[in-house]
Motif scaffolding. Structure first.
Motif, PDB file in Angstrom:
ATOM      1  N   UNK A 165      35.414  20.631  -0.624  1.00 36.17           N
ATOM      2  CA  UNK A 165      35.629  21.173   0.724  1.00 36.17           C
ATOM      3  C   UNK A 165      36.496  20.304   1.626  1.00 36.17           C
ATOM      4  N   UNK A 166      37.228  19.376   1.049  1.00 35.15           N
ATOM      5  CA  UNK A 166      38.046  18.489   1.860  1.00 35.15           C
ATOM      6  C   UNK A 166      39.402  19.037   2.228  1.00 35.15           C
ATOM      7  N   UNK A 167      39.524  20.348   2.346  1.00 32.84           N
ATOM      8  CA  UNK A 167      40.818  20.962   2.673  1.00 32.84           C
ATOM      9  C   UNK A 167      40.712  21.981   3.798  1.00 32.84           C
ATOM     10  N   UNK A 168      39.678  21.883   4.613  1.00 35.66           N
ATOM     11  CA  UNK A 168      39.478  22.849   5.684  1.00 35.66           C
ATOM     12  C   UNK A 168      40.667  22.880   6.640  1.00 35.66           C
ATOM     13  N   UNK A 169      41.228  21.722   6.962  1.00 39.54           N
ATOM     14  CA  UNK A 169      42.337  21.679   7.917  1.00 39.54           C
ATOM     15  C   UNK A 169      43.510  22.533   7.459  1.00 39.54           C
TER      16      UNK A 169
ATOM     17  N   UNK B   9      29.563  17.901   3.824  1.00 36.09           N
ATOM     18  CA  UNK B   9      29.850  16.697   4.600  1.00 36.09           C
ATOM     19  C   UNK B   9      28.685  15.723   4.532  1.00 36.09           C
ATOM     20  N   UNK B  10      27.455  16.235   4.609  1.00 33.14           N
ATOM     21  CA  UNK B  10      26.277  15.362   4.611  1.00 33.14           C
ATOM     22  C   UNK B  10      25.582  15.308   3.257  1.00 33.14           C
ATOM     23  N   UNK B  11      26.044  16.077   2.291  1.00 36.02           N
ATOM     24  CA  UNK B  11      25.385  16.178   0.990  1.00 36.02           C
ATOM     25  C   UNK B  11      25.084  14.830   0.335  1.00 36.02           C
ATOM     26  N   UNK B  12      26.022  13.870   0.300  1.00 39.25           N
ATOM     27  CA  UNK B  12      25.695  12.600  -0.358  1.00 39.25           C
ATOM     28  C   UNK B  12      24.545  11.852   0.318  1.00 39.25           C
ATOM     29  N   UNK B  13      24.440  11.978   1.641  1.00 38.66           N
ATOM     30  CA  UNK B  13      23.332  11.316   2.339  1.00 38.66           C
ATOM     31  C   UNK B  13      22.039  12.110   2.188  1.00 38.66           C
TER      32      UNK B  13
ATOM     33  N   UNK C 232      35.132  19.777  12.436  1.00 38.59           N
ATOM     34  CA  UNK C 232      34.594  19.576  11.103  1.00 38.59           C
ATOM     35  C   UNK C 232      35.660  19.056  10.143  1.00 38.59           C
ATOM     36  N   UNK C 233      36.867  19.580  10.243  1.00 38.39           N
ATOM     37  CA  UNK C 233      37.954  19.113   9.377  1.00 38.39           C
ATOM     38  C   UNK C 233      38.258  17.645   9.627  1.00 38.39           C
ATOM     39  N   UNK C 234      38.277  17.241  10.900  1.00 40.23           N
ATOM     40  CA  UNK C 234      38.558  15.853  11.223  1.00 40.23           C
ATOM     41  C   UNK C 234      37.456  14.919  10.763  1.00 40.23           C
ATOM     42  N   UNK C 235      36.214  15.309  10.974  1.00 37.23           N
ATOM     43  CA  UNK C 235      35.097  14.468  10.555  1.00 37.23           C
ATOM     44  C   UNK C 235      35.018  14.371   9.033  1.00 37.23           C
ATOM     45  N   UNK C 236      35.321  15.460   8.370  1.00 32.07           N
ATOM     46  CA  UNK C 236      35.305  15.466   6.903  1.00 32.07           C
ATOM     47  C   UNK C 236      36.339  14.488   6.352  1.00 32.07           C
TER      48      UNK C 236
END
Length: 276
Positions: free
Chosen positions: A157-161, A199-203, A257-261
């Motif tokens: 999901x790192x391509x929202x922007x 975004x939070x999945x690893x944590x 969300x795109x920026x934070x990701x």
């Protein structure tokens, strides 16, 4: 925030368990699935390498008359425009015949792409963990096990922007009717909730496909955005035909969300032109 003691969706070794199975398909949807399977074979014949179900029907959570049928068809070579037209016509025919479902979506990929190194942590993971085998060889046998880590988050999901300008175009082009806007609200709501979750999945250290649980996982780390994400999760299940909701997605929640990701996980590895 403390980590959870019992991660959901993982096996004892910490790998994401495959969700869904044919055994979980509710009896009311089995004739629909059988018809789709047969028509995929009729449409693509020997070119069809394998096919899968995904989404609420193989998870056993589908709602009669409200849920759609989600399919993946893997071909022996790269799909063409004509193949996509064929898949679209197949979906329209099945949707028209069976009132138990509300729409059919079919994703088309080549076997080489599913098994490629470039797609290992995106389409490969999707097939191996979120798809239920329907026809042919199960390509999960050729793919690794997956953990809910930052690499997986970035590549899924790192391509929202990159998609937000396209979303704005779709919103601008849509007329103001409920019929036109509701599918956009549902699609964009689900996409944003899933992106917020990964975004939070690893944590959070687990996996779920339940939109409301995804929103709650996100809320535990970003309480200031929790209300927006919970609302999006609700619209993912019960969309409204409201252009203001769509604008809030592309003007506020989506860009943030795109920026934070990108800050947390980085940006998805670029794909060759035409692979979208």
């Amino acid at each position: 925030m403390s980590e959870r003691a019992a991660p959901r969706g993982l096996d004892p070794l910490g790998f994401i368990e495959r969700e869904g199975s044919y055994a979980r398909v509710p009896p009311v949807f089995r004739p629909v699935v059988a018809a789709a399977r047969d028509r995929l074979l009729d449409a693509f014949g020997a070119r069809l390498d394998s096919a899968y179900l995904y989404g609420s029907i193989p998870r056993g959570t589908a709602r009669v008359g409200r849920s759609d049928l989600d399919l993946v068809a893997v071909l022996g070579e790269e799909p063409t425009g004509a193949d996509r037209d064929t898949a679209g016509a197949l979906g329209e025919a099945v949707d028209k015949e069976f009132p138990e479902i509300d729409g059919v979506g079919t994703l088309l990929y080549s076997r080489a792409r599913v098994l490629s190194e470039l797609e290992r942590y995106d389409i490969g993971w999707f097939v191996a963990c979120l798809c239920t085998p329907l026809l042919g060889e199960d390509l999960a046998e050729f793919l690794p096990r997956y953990r809910p880590d930052s690499l997986l988050a970035r590549e899924t999901n790192g391509d929202l922007a990159r998609y937000l300008p396209r979303w704005r175009e779709r919103i601008a082009a849509a007329d103001g009717t409920e019929e036109a806007l509701r599918p956009l609200v549902r699609f964009m709501s689900r996409n944003l909730v899933r992106t917020g979750f990964t975004l939070v999945m690893p944590r959070w250290n687990g996996w779920t496909s339940d939109l409301r649980e995804m929103a709650e996982a996100f809320a535990g780390y970003y309480p200031e955005r929790a209300g927006l994400m919970r609302r999006a999760a609700g619209y993912g299940y019960e969309p409204v035909g409201d252009r203001a909701v769509l604008r809030s997605y592309v003007d506020d929640l989506g860009p943030w969300l795109a920026g934070e990701y990108a800050r947390v996980h980085g940006v998805r590895t670029p794909r060759p032109e035409g692979w979208d």
